[in-house]
Enzyme design. Sequence first.
Site, short mmCIF file in Angstrom:
data_model
loop_
_atom_site.label_atom_id
_atom_site.label_comp_id
_atom_site.label_asym_id
_atom_site.label_seq_id
_atom_site.Cartn_x
_atom_site.Cartn_y
_atom_site.Cartn_z
N TYR A 98 58.02 56.13 53.24
CA TYR A 98 58.35 57.54 53.46
C TYR A 98 59.72 57.68 54.13
O TYR A 98 60.50 58.58 53.81
CB TYR A 98 57.27 58.21 54.32
CG TYR A 98 57.56 59.65 54.67
CD1 TYR A 98 57.36 60.66 53.74
CD2 TYR A 98 58.04 60.00 55.92
CE1 TYR A 98 57.64 62.00 54.05
CE2 TYR A 98 58.32 61.32 56.25
CZ TYR A 98 58.11 62.31 55.31
OH TYR A 98 58.39 63.62 55.62
N GLU A 99 60.02 56.77 55.06
CA GLU A 99 61.29 56.82 55.79
C GLU A 99 62.43 56.13 55.04
O GLU A 99 63.50 55.91 55.59
CB GLU A 99 61.11 56.23 57.19
CG GLU A 99 60.22 57.09 58.05
CD GLU A 99 60.05 56.59 59.48
OE1 GLU A 99 60.43 55.43 59.78
OE2 GLU A 99 59.54 57.37 60.31
N GLY A 123 44.54 68.44 60.94
CA GLY A 123 44.42 68.36 62.40
C GLY A 123 44.32 66.95 62.94
O GLY A 123 44.17 66.75 64.14
N ASN A 179 63.41 64.63 58.78
CA ASN A 179 61.95 64.70 58.64
C ASN A 179 61.44 66.04 59.16
O ASN A 179 60.92 66.16 60.27
CB ASN A 179 61.30 63.52 59.39
CG ASN A 179 59.82 63.40 59.09
OD1 ASN A 179 59.19 64.32 58.58
ND2 ASN A 179 59.27 62.25 59.44
N TYR A 204 56.50 68.42 66.21
CA TYR A 204 56.90 68.21 67.61
C TYR A 204 57.36 69.52 68.28
O TYR A 204 57.19 69.69 69.48
CB TYR A 204 57.98 67.14 67.71
CG TYR A 204 57.52 65.78 67.22
CD1 TYR A 204 56.29 65.25 67.61
CD2 TYR A 204 58.30 65.04 66.35
CE1 TYR A 204 55.86 64.02 67.15
CE2 TYR A 204 57.87 63.80 65.89
CZ TYR A 204 56.66 63.30 66.29
OH TYR A 204 56.24 62.08 65.84
#
Length: 166
Positions: free
Chosen positions: A37-38, A106, A135, A142
């Site tokens: 993904y990164e 969640g 991202n 966050y």
Amino acid sequence: MTNDTMTNNQMTNIHLRPAAKEDCIRLLELVNELALYEKAPQEVTVTLEEFKDAGFGEKPVWKAYVAEVGGVVVGFALYYIRFSTWKGCRMYLEDFIVTEPMRGRGIGKLLFDQLIIEAKQMGFKGMVWQVLDWNEPALNFYAKYQASIEAGWLNAALSTDQLLNY
């Protein structure tokens, strides 16, 4: 986190628990998913034995919580203790992932909340981590915690080869 959330969240059937040595194969699968993904899958060079030893050997350096759904680990948060000469002992969140099909249920919130509780219980002077500037889903996650994202710091590293060739 309440005891029922730790054992079984009835609404979503999520089981949150500390990682066990037997989870390491699955955790590395998720590490590789995160690296993909990164856009850096080639950067994962740790072996399964190194990973197990670092978490469950004679001198463990990391701890993790896993989230299971139907007996399958679908996410985890792995941290270690970092010492800051400016702040003292802090929790360093090394990896935090919920597998893509399970996002939006969640699970990430349960894992992150558990880390906050643990950081408070351990008396850490804060919790730190890195997030890629592109991202968006992570940055939005966050932001819900009002986390401060610092600008101006660049990552620096020496590889194993660089150390050996010095």
